[in-house]
Design an enzyme around this catalytic site. Structure first.
Site, PDB file in Angstrom:
ATOM      1  CG  HIS A 160      33.391  32.736 -54.384  1.00 19.16           C
ATOM      2  ND1 HIS A 160      32.415  32.021 -55.039  1.00 19.16           N
ATOM      3  CD2 HIS A 160      34.157  31.814 -53.730  1.00 19.16           C
ATOM      4  CE1 HIS A 160      32.568  30.729 -54.787  1.00 19.16           C
ATOM      5  NE2 HIS A 160      33.618  30.577 -54.005  1.00 19.16           N
ATOM      6  CG  ASP A 196      36.795  26.486 -56.643  1.00 12.66           C
ATOM      7  OD1 ASP A 196      37.892  26.799 -56.172  1.00 12.66           O
ATOM      8  OD2 ASP A 196      35.788  26.266 -55.947  1.00 12.66           O
ATOM      9  CG  HIS A 198      32.863  26.231 -53.400  1.00 12.12           C
ATOM     10  ND1 HIS A 198      34.125  25.808 -53.019  1.00 12.12           N
ATOM     11  CD2 HIS A 198      32.012  25.775 -52.459  1.00 12.12           C
ATOM     12  CE1 HIS A 198      34.032  25.129 -51.889  1.00 12.12           C
ATOM     13  NE2 HIS A 198      32.766  25.092 -51.535  1.00 12.12           N
ATOM     14  CG  ASP A 285      37.481  23.615 -54.258  1.00 13.95           C
ATOM     15  OD1 ASP A 285      37.525  23.472 -55.487  1.00 13.95           O
ATOM     16  OD2 ASP A 285      36.943  24.604 -53.719  1.00 13.95           O
ATOM     17  CE1 TYR A 324      39.943  27.600 -49.847  1.00  9.44           C
ATOM     18  CE2 TYR A 324      38.426  26.049 -50.863  1.00  9.44           C
ATOM     19  CZ  TYR A 324      38.976  27.319 -50.774  1.00  9.44           C
ATOM     20  OH  TYR A 324      38.559  28.292 -51.650  1.00  9.44           O
TER      21      TYR A 324
END
Length: 344
Positions: A160, A196, A198, A285, A324
């Site tokens: 990110h 990922d 995200h 994730d 997570y």
């Protein structure tokens, strides 16, 4: 497969994260490293090695110098301002306040450099980010020197982090730093494959106008999922980078059958682009029980992911991103790595 790990990545232990209107204990925590490392050792994946120190030059090849200096000094500046909690942005440049001048006050600088209010800066953040990029660089250096795969147990994650912004628990973009290292070592084109849940908004922004890095991301549709403002399918690059960004946004609830179809398309594009090295932003994730994600991959699916990535036959470095607060982060990460090695 060789794993690179540094205990210094645990120096960041933030206490606060804004989630659903509440300040909660962050999902991204040092225990994630411990869970993955324990599984690496239990599985017999291979040797765990300390990274070398690489200094700031590789960071500055990707990130803005003023941004890096902000990260280095943010905690001290925050404490000097008399603040008692952790440094959290609460005001930003916006469509109606474009922010042409970087503020001098720590509140304004936080807003200038932060993507959102989700990620606090605490004591040890800069040091942990430095150690994380050292892990990434040592892993890619091993791949470049030997042609053998390597795993960088990076923490904080990186995808990110943009040229001059942090957020989503990320401060330095480890995958981008590793890709740039490979290019500097003589590779003509590198693929960064982000699996990922995200979207890797930072990696996309860094390479969006370049054709020496092919960026591909399989992720939750930004209309519904963080980071919300980047990662749509029509974002394909600009200028010489046109066609070298490929996004696969998928709806919440997506299962493996749909997800793996996108993966196979990404593999085809990597081959067609003539990429000479693969950097995998290894977020796990997408797992069905991850607390802040919305895909439905089962644990055993990650072994198949690794097997499929191994079919590319490319020198490959895996760098940890998300996953997570679940014991399975270690299990699922190692399943990918073992599958890649053909022992899943």
């Amino acid at each position: 497969m060789l794993t690179f790990h540094s205990e210094l990545t645990k120096l960041r232990r933030a206490r606060t994260e804004l989630d659903g209107g509440l300040l909660v204990t962050p999902y991204e925590c040092p225990e994630r490293v411990e869970l993955v490392l324990a599984r690496v050792l239990e599985s017999g994946l291979g040797e765990v090695r300390e990274p070398a120190e690489h200094g700031l030059a590789p960071v500055l090849a990707i990130h803005d110098r003023d941004y890096v200096e902000f990260l280095e000094n943010c905690w001290d500046d925050w404490v000097a301002a008399g603040r008692k909690g952790e440094a959290i942005a609460w005001v930003w440049p916006t469509r109606t306040m474009p922010g042409r001048v970087i503020p001098e006050h720590i509140d304004g600088r936080l807003g200038h450099y932060a993507l959102g209010a989700d990620t606090s800066i605490c004591e040890g953040t800069f040091e942990a980010a430095m150690a994380s990029k050292d892990v990434a660089l040592s892993a890619v250096d091993h791949v470049l020197a030997t042609g053998q795969p390597a795993f960088g147990l990076c923490r904080p994650p990186g995808h990110h982090a943009a040229i001059d912004q942090f957020g989503g628990y990320c401060f330095f973009n480890n995958a981008a730093i590793a890709a740039q290292r490979a290019l500097a070592a003589g590779r003509s084109r590198v693929a960064v494959l982000d699996i990922d849940f995200h979207h890797g908004n930072g990696t996309q922004q860094i390479f969006y106008a370049r054709d020496d890095v092919l960026f591909l991301s399989l992720h939750g549709d930004p209309r519904h999922c963080f980071p919300h403002f980047l990662g749509h399918a029509d974002e394909t690059g600009e200028g010489s980078g046109e066609g070298f960004t490929v996004n696969y946004p998928m709806a919440p609830g997506t299962g493996y059958a749909t997800w793996v179809t996108a993966l196979e398309d990404a593999k085809t594009r990597i081959v067609e682009a003539g990429c000479e090295l693969l950097v995998v932003s290894l977020g796990v994730d997408a797992y069905e029980h991850d607390p802040i994600s919305a895909f439905r991959l089962a644990s055993d699916d990650f072994t198949d992911v690794g097997l499929r990535l191994g079919q590319l036959g490319l020198p490959t470095v895996f760098l940890l991103e998300g996953g997570y607060a679940v014991e399975e982060i270690g299990i699922n990460a190692v399943k990918v790595l073992s599958g890649f090695d053909g022992v899943g």
